[in-house]
Design an enzyme around this catalytic site. Structure first.
Site, PDB file in Angstrom:
ATOM      1  N   LYS A  33      14.696  30.873  37.516  1.00  0.00           N
ATOM      2  CA  LYS A  33      15.645  29.805  37.867  1.00  0.00           C
ATOM      3  C   LYS A  33      16.889  30.406  38.528  1.00  0.00           C
ATOM      4  O   LYS A  33      17.130  31.618  38.424  1.00  0.00           O
ATOM      5  CB  LYS A  33      16.017  29.025  36.608  1.00  0.00           C
ATOM      6  CG  LYS A  33      16.732  29.857  35.554  1.00  0.00           C
ATOM      7  CD  LYS A  33      16.803  29.137  34.216  1.00  0.00           C
ATOM      8  CE  LYS A  33      17.496  30.004  33.175  1.00  0.00           C
ATOM      9  NZ  LYS A  33      17.387  29.436  31.822  1.00  0.00           N
ATOM     10  N   ARG A 128      19.807  20.535  23.026  1.00  0.00           N
ATOM     11  CA  ARG A 128      20.160  20.603  24.441  1.00  0.00           C
ATOM     12  C   ARG A 128      19.110  19.866  25.264  1.00  0.00           C
ATOM     13  O   ARG A 128      19.385  18.895  25.913  1.00  0.00           O
ATOM     14  CB  ARG A 128      20.295  22.068  24.863  1.00  0.00           C
ATOM     15  CG  ARG A 128      20.867  22.259  26.240  1.00  0.00           C
ATOM     16  CD  ARG A 128      20.929  23.715  26.648  1.00  0.00           C
ATOM     17  NE  ARG A 128      19.610  24.322  26.799  1.00  0.00           N
ATOM     18  CZ  ARG A 128      19.385  25.509  27.335  1.00  0.00           C
ATOM     19  NH1 ARG A 128      20.411  26.236  27.760  1.00  0.00           N
ATOM     20  NH2 ARG A 128      18.162  25.998  27.459  1.00  0.00           N
ATOM     21  N   TYR A 242      49.313  40.076  45.051  1.00  0.00           N
ATOM     22  CA  TYR A 242      49.902  38.746  44.826  1.00  0.00           C
ATOM     23  C   TYR A 242      50.711  38.706  43.537  1.00  0.00           C
ATOM     24  O   TYR A 242      50.323  39.285  42.517  1.00  0.00           O
ATOM     25  CB  TYR A 242      48.792  37.702  44.704  1.00  0.00           C
ATOM     26  CG  TYR A 242      48.211  37.253  46.023  1.00  0.00           C
ATOM     27  CD1 TYR A 242      49.014  36.680  47.011  1.00  0.00           C
ATOM     28  CD2 TYR A 242      46.852  37.390  46.267  1.00  0.00           C
ATOM     29  CE1 TYR A 242      48.474  36.264  48.218  1.00  0.00           C
ATOM     30  CE2 TYR A 242      46.299  36.967  47.465  1.00  0.00           C
ATOM     31  CZ  TYR A 242      47.117  36.397  48.444  1.00  0.00           C
ATOM     32  OH  TYR A 242      46.574  35.985  49.613  1.00  0.00           O
ATOM     33  N   MET A 290      40.926  36.978  47.104  1.00  0.00           N
ATOM     34  CA  MET A 290      39.678  36.353  47.542  1.00  0.00           C
ATOM     35  C   MET A 290      38.692  37.386  48.111  1.00  0.00           C
ATOM     36  O   MET A 290      37.503  37.341  47.838  1.00  0.00           O
ATOM     37  CB  MET A 290      39.959  35.272  48.598  1.00  0.00           C
ATOM     38  CG  MET A 290      38.719  34.482  48.981  1.00  0.00           C
ATOM     39  SD  MET A 290      39.007  33.296  50.303  1.00  0.00           S
ATOM     40  CE  MET A 290      40.073  32.115  49.504  1.00  0.00           C
TER      41      MET A 290
END
Ligand SMILES: *Cc1c(COP(=O)(O)O)cnc(C)c1O
Length: 345
Positions: A33, A128, A242, A290
């Site tokens: 998955k 679940r 930053y 980023m």
């Protein structure tokens, strides 16, 4: 080297599946998955099929459609989410086996795809997915008459073998299924390691194939190397990154490397994380941006062209620990901007 390099060792994936299959008393399937836990299902699944896996598991039908294209006819592809609204055409066309989770899903399935194979997912305590004991009691005769391919459940605490929940779920699963003929499955990677009582006819390893805990004996699968773009000396009182989040107290040599949170390197890694330059551990300074990370290379005689974030020195679980998560999340977060290479095919 201009771009961060993610290399994925397919021979290690093959060896890890083989090792888990050898530990399994019955048959071992393979859980692929989420794009094979972020590592690329188009590359990973054929290797597992070649290693001997015959039953594959995905989370949702659309993943099954992709996987069918990759594997061709032959291997069985099971869908954990079962038969959801709108799934019928995908299940039919790609010949997928939904793990039916409720009476509603069972009705939907027999109405839309009469005679189409299915499995059953039972809830043995995790709350679940799957049918609760009372639901199962109401449906089981009708369901069993149609010969389900598999009757499965999932353990909530298999990464903690001593947890009482494991024995409780085993007992519940047995109570729900001991008198049926269909093949049964209870265990993912953690359950395999708990021993044969938990294996039944089929196991469903995922994370262990990809080199993560709780399979401590796994061969490492991923290596992530990040190129150094630039280095500079900063003097006491100067800040880096930053928010001026890190301020030098002593003269420090800082290297800037080319990856950031857009590549799946969590910002929380800034506080506790390291990268490796050869055999030297380099602290992450300031914030993770980023596209960039700044690291302390003061003690290095020579700054290498690239540093390791994942690999021989640091596993996905080491990184996961540093940011308070699990290896699964580190793997599935790995971004699309890396140059990916597959070795050992
Ligand atoms: C993800 C998943 C697995 C595989 O679990 P691992 O811990 O990665 O081995 C098996 N069964 C179900 C139902 C799952 O959701």
């Amino acid at each position: 080297m201009a771009q961060a390099q993610l290399s994925i060792d397919l021979a290690a994936i093959r060896a890890n599946w083989r090792a888990l299959a050898d530990l399994t008393t019955g048959e071992a399937g393979a859980v692929v998955k989420a794009d094979a836990y972020g590592l690329g299902v188009d590359k990973v699944a054929p290797v597992l099929a070649d290693a001997g896996a015959k039953r594959f598991f995905v989370a949702i039908a659309s993943e099954g459609v992709t996987l069918r294209r990759v594997l061709g006819e032959g291997p069985e592809i099971c869908v954990f989410s079962g038969h959801m609204k709108g799934d019928a055409e995908a299940l039919r066309a790609a010949n997928l086996v939904p793990m039916i989770n409720s009476i509603d899903q069972m009705l939907r399935h027999v109405e839309a795809l009469p005679g189409h194979p299915f499995g059953i997912q039972l809830d043995s305590g995790m709350n679940r997915l799957g049918m609760e004991p009372s639901e199962w009691a109401a449906l089981r005769e009708i369901a069993l008459a149609q010969k389900p391919r598999l009757v499965m459940s999932h353990l909530a605490c298999a990464d903690e073998p001593e947890h009482g929940m494991n024995a409780l779920q085993l007992r519940t699963f047995r109570e729900m299924t001991d008198d049926i003929d269909a093949p049964r499955s209870l265990s993912a990677t953690g359950g395999i390691l708990m021993g044969p009582d938990y294996h039944f006819e089929l196991t469903r390893p995922g994370i262990g194939i990809y080199g993560g805990l709780p399979f401590a004996d796994a061969t490492p699968v991923v290596e992530l190397m990040l190129p150094v773009i630039q280095t500079r000396e900063v003097t006491p009182g100067e800040s880096v990154g930053y928010g001026n989040a890190w301020v030098a107290r002593v003269p420090t040599k800082v290297a800037t490397i080319a990856a950031g949170y857009a590549d799946g390197i969590h910002r929380a890694l800034a506080k506790k994380g390291y990268v490796w330059a050869g055999n030297t551990r380099c602290k992450i300074l300031g914030r993770v941006s980023m596209d960039l990370i700044t690291i302390d290379v003061t003690t290095l005689k020579e700054v290498p062209e690239q540093v390791e974030l994942l690999g021989q020195k640091q596993s996905v679980d080491t990184v996961a620990d540093a940011i308070g998560t699990i290896g699964y999340e580190v793997l599935t977060s790995l971004g699309n901007r890396y140059a990916r290479t597959y070795t050992g095919a």
